[in-house]
Design a protein around this motif. Structure first.
Motif, short mmCIF file in Angstrom:
data_model
loop_
_atom_site.label_atom_id
_atom_site.label_comp_id
_atom_site.label_asym_id
_atom_site.label_seq_id
_atom_site.Cartn_x
_atom_site.Cartn_y
_atom_site.Cartn_z
N LEU A 1 0.85 -1.18 0.00
CA LEU A 1 0.00 0.00 0.00
C LEU A 1 0.89 1.24 0.00
O LEU A 1 0.83 2.06 -0.89
CB LEU A 1 -0.90 -0.01 1.23
CG LEU A 1 -2.15 0.87 1.18
CD1 LEU A 1 -3.08 0.40 0.06
CD2 LEU A 1 -2.89 0.82 2.52
N TYR A 2 1.73 1.33 1.01
CA TYR A 2 2.82 2.30 1.09
C TYR A 2 3.71 1.82 2.23
O TYR A 2 3.31 1.01 3.07
CB TYR A 2 2.32 3.74 1.33
CG TYR A 2 1.35 3.93 2.47
CD1 TYR A 2 1.79 4.04 3.79
CD2 TYR A 2 -0.02 4.03 2.23
CE1 TYR A 2 0.90 4.22 4.83
CE2 TYR A 2 -0.92 4.22 3.27
CZ TYR A 2 -0.45 4.31 4.57
OH TYR A 2 -1.33 4.49 5.60
N PRO A 3 4.97 2.26 2.29
CA PRO A 3 5.87 1.78 3.34
C PRO A 3 5.32 2.08 4.73
O PRO A 3 4.83 3.20 4.98
CB PRO A 3 7.17 2.55 3.07
CG PRO A 3 7.10 2.92 1.63
CD PRO A 3 5.66 3.16 1.34
N PRO A 4 5.36 1.13 5.65
CA PRO A 4 4.87 1.37 7.02
C PRO A 4 5.57 2.52 7.72
O PRO A 4 5.02 3.12 8.65
CB PRO A 4 5.14 0.03 7.72
CG PRO A 4 5.19 -0.98 6.63
CD PRO A 4 5.79 -0.26 5.46
N SER A 5 6.79 2.87 7.28
CA SER A 5 7.51 3.98 7.90
C SER A 5 6.87 5.32 7.57
O SER A 5 7.14 6.33 8.23
CB SER A 5 8.97 3.99 7.43
OG SER A 5 9.05 4.10 6.01
N PHE A 6 6.00 5.33 6.54
CA PHE A 6 5.27 6.54 6.17
C PHE A 6 3.96 6.59 6.96
O PHE A 6 3.18 5.64 6.92
CB PHE A 6 4.98 6.54 4.67
CG PHE A 6 4.06 7.65 4.22
CD1 PHE A 6 4.54 8.95 4.08
CD2 PHE A 6 2.73 7.40 3.95
CE1 PHE A 6 3.70 9.96 3.67
CE2 PHE A 6 1.88 8.42 3.53
CZ PHE A 6 2.36 9.70 3.40
N ARG A 7 3.74 7.68 7.65
CA ARG A 7 2.53 7.82 8.45
C ARG A 7 1.59 8.80 7.74
O ARG A 7 1.87 10.00 7.65
CB ARG A 7 2.85 8.31 9.86
CG ARG A 7 3.72 7.33 10.65
CD ARG A 7 3.93 7.82 12.08
NE ARG A 7 2.70 7.78 12.85
CZ ARG A 7 2.31 6.74 13.59
NH1 ARG A 7 3.06 5.64 13.63
NH2 ARG A 7 1.17 6.78 14.26
N LEU A 8 0.49 8.28 7.25
CA LEU A 8 -0.44 9.09 6.47
C LEU A 8 -0.99 10.24 7.29
O LEU A 8 -1.20 11.34 6.76
CB LEU A 8 -1.60 8.20 5.97
CG LEU A 8 -2.59 8.84 5.00
CD1 LEU A 8 -1.89 9.25 3.71
CD2 LEU A 8 -3.73 7.88 4.69
N LYS A 9 -1.21 10.03 8.57
CA LYS A 9 -1.79 11.07 9.42
C LYS A 9 -0.85 12.26 9.60
O LYS A 9 -1.30 13.34 10.02
CB LYS A 9 -2.15 10.49 10.78
CG LYS A 9 -3.35 9.54 10.76
CD LYS A 9 -3.69 9.06 12.16
CE LYS A 9 -4.92 8.15 12.16
NZ LYS A 9 -5.26 7.67 13.52
#
Length: 430
Positions: A298-306
Motif C-alpha cells: 500500500l505504502y511503506p509502514p515507515s510513512f505515516r499518512l496522518k
C-alpha cells in the motif's frame, strides 16, 4: 480460519505461488538431464556486467534526473513525506481551480498483488466493478508483478477496461516468454527470454498512455510500482507518474523496463539491468520481480499518512486490496527429487510471504485510520490449471472475476484468520 476451511483451500486447484515456481521448473525440468551433461563441459560461465551500485551510494541515484522518481521501501521516509505533501498541494489546487472545496475528500487506495496469469481475476473484477457502476477513481494505485502490469489500466480507469481485458484474455505464453537453448541456460541469466513481454508492454504503454498518466499525476494522483534490486536485496518503489511527466525521451523506455522488471520472476525471466552513473562512474542495477520482496504493498509502514496535513476530512480513507490468487499453496505429495523439492519450497515461501503482506497492510491501515477491504480467489473457482498463460483458463478466470465485480463484492475486513472485535463480540475473517 477453521481447519475445515483451510483444508478445502489446500485441496483446490494450484495456487498462483505454486504456478510461479512451476513456470521455473517447467522451463528447466525437461532439460535437467542434458543440463547436467552440459555443465560438465561448459563450467560456470556468466554474463559480464558493470559493477553493482554500492549501498552507500544508492541514495545518490536519481534516474533520468527526475525528482521523486523512486524510493527504497525501507529508506528515509522523509522523501515519501515530501512527495505526499506535494501531491496533496496539487490535488487541492486542482479542486480550487474547478470551483470545489479545498478540503480533501476520501483518499481511495488500490493495491494489486502479483500472481502470474491469475492476474486475470483482478482484471475481470475491475471491469465488472465498472459495469456495476460504483467503481471509484483511485487516488493511489500500487502494483507488483502481474499487478504492476494491470496497475496503469486500473489507474486510468474505465477508459482502459477494453485494453485491460485484452491483456488477460488474448495473451498466450508465446506473448510472455520464449525458452532459451539448453546450453544457453548455463551461461545465461534465465531459463527463458522475456523479450515478448517487453514487446507486449510497449504495445499498450504508448505515448498517449504516458501523457494521460502524467496528467493524472499533475492532479495529485499516484501510480506506484515495485521492483526488487537484487544486488542490494531491497524493494524499490517507482513513481510512474513522475517518470511519465518527464520530458526526457528515455522516460517511456524506463517505464516499460520498470514494468517488465516488476514481473521478471528470478531465474525464470532475465533480470532487467539499469545503467546508472554516480560521480562519473558507471554502474548497473539488477532489478527483478517485486514479488521477491513482497507480493503487494500500500505504502511503506515507515510513512505515516496522518502526518500529512490534508485539511478537514468528512469520511474515512479506504483501501482495496486485490490478491490475485489463493491464500495457501495446495497440499500435494512432493517427490523426493531436487527440482520438485525446490519448486514446492519456493511456492510455500511465496504464499507465506503474500499472507504476511496482508497482515502488514492491515496493521498499517488500522494505525492510519483507513478502511481495509480485501478480496482474493476463493474455492468457488474450481477450474483445473492447465499451464502458464493458457487462454482458456485465463478467460474463464476473467469472467469469474467479472461476475464477482459486477454482482457486488463481499470484501473481507481483515486478513485471513484474524479476529476482529465488533461491538463487544469477536468476528473471525475467513
Amino acid at each position: 480460519m477453521s481447519r475445515v476451511r483451510r483444508a478445502n483451500i489446500k485441496r483446490s486447484t494450484k495456487a498462483s505461488a505454486g504456478r510461479l515456481a512451476a513456470l521455473w521448473l517447467r522451463a528447466i525440468g525437461t532439460a535437467a538431464g542434458p543440463l547436467c551433461a552440459a555443465a560438465l563441459l561448459s563450467g560456470c560461465a556468466t554474463i559480464d556486467r558493470l559493477p553493482a551500485v554500492p549501498l552507500a551510494l544508492a541514495s545518490e541515484i536519481r534516474p533520468l534526473d527526475i525528482p521523486y522518481a523512486r524510493f527504497y521501501a525501507d529508506g528515509d521516509p522523509a522523501d515519501m513525506h515530501a512527495l505526499a505533501r506535494e501531491v496533496v498541494a496539487k490535488a487541492r489546487a486542482g479542486r480550487v481551480a474547478a470551483g470545489q472545496k479545498a478540503d480533501a475528500p476520501t483518499t481511495t487506495f488500490l493495491a494489486i498483488s502479483g500472481g502470474g496469469d491469475d492476474g486475470a481475476f483482478g482484471a475481470g473484477l475491475l471491469v465488472g466493478w465498472t459495469a456495476r457502476g460504483d467503481r471509484p477513481q483511485f487516488n493511489v494505485v500500487t502494483g507488483i508483478s502481474t499487478g504492476a502490469l494491470s496497475a496503469p489500466f486500473a489507474f486510468l480507469g474505465p477508459d482502459y477496461d477494453d485494453e485491460l481485458k485484452q491483456v488477460y484474455t488474448e495473451t498466450s505464453a508465446d506473448d510472455i516468454f520464449s525458452k532459451e537453448p539448453i546450453l544457453g541456460l548455463l551461461s545465461g541469466d534465465a531459463v527463458t527470454d522475456s523479450t515478448p513481454l517487453k514487446t507486449l508492454i510497449g504495445k499498450f504503454v504508448d505515448q498517449e498512455m504516458i501523457r494521460r498518466i502524467a496528467a493524472e499525476y499533475d492532479k495529485g494522483r499516484l501510480l506506484l510500482v515495485a521492483t526488487t534490486n537484487l544486488d542490494q536485496a531491497r524493494s524499490v518503489i517507482w513513481n510512474i507518474g513522475a517518470i511519465a511527466k518527464s520530458t526526457d525521451p528515455r522516460a517511456r523506455d524506463l517505464i516499460i523496463e520498470v514494468l517488465r522488471a516488476s514481473a521478471s520472476i528470478p531465474g525464470a525471466f532475465p533480470p532487467v539491468m539499469l545503467d546508472v552513473t554516480v560521480d562519473g562512474k558507471r554502474y548497473e542495477e539488477m532489478h527483478v520481480d517485486g514479488g521477491a520482496m513482497s507480493q503487494m504493498f500500500l505504502y511503506p509502514p515507515s510513512f505515516r499518512l496522518k502526518s500529512v496535513e490534508r485539511g478537514l476530512k468528512v469520511r474515512k480513507d479506504v483501501a482495496y486490496i486485490i490478491r490475485n490468487g489463493r491464500l495457501f499453496r495446495p497440499e500435494q505429495s512432493v517427490k523426493r527429487q531436487t527440482l520438485a523439492i525446490a519448486g514446492q519450497a519456493i511456492a510455500t515461501m511465496t504464499a507465506a510471504n503474500g499472507a504476511n503482506d496482508l497482515y502488514r497492510i492491515y496493521l498499517t491501515t488500522q494505525r492510519d485510520g483507513i478502511d481495509y477491504n480485501l478480496v482474493y480467489l476463493d474455492d468457488e473457482f474450481a477450474v483445473p490449471y492447465v499451464g502458464p498463460f493458457d487462454k482458456t483458463y485465463m478467460n474463464t478466470l476473467f469472467e469469474f472475476g467479472y461476475r464477482k465485480g459486477s454482482g457486488g463484492l463481499q470484501w473481507h475486513k481483515a486478513p485471513p484468520g484474524y479476529e476482529v472485535a465488533t461491538g463487544g463480540a469477536t468476528a473471525r475473517s475467513d
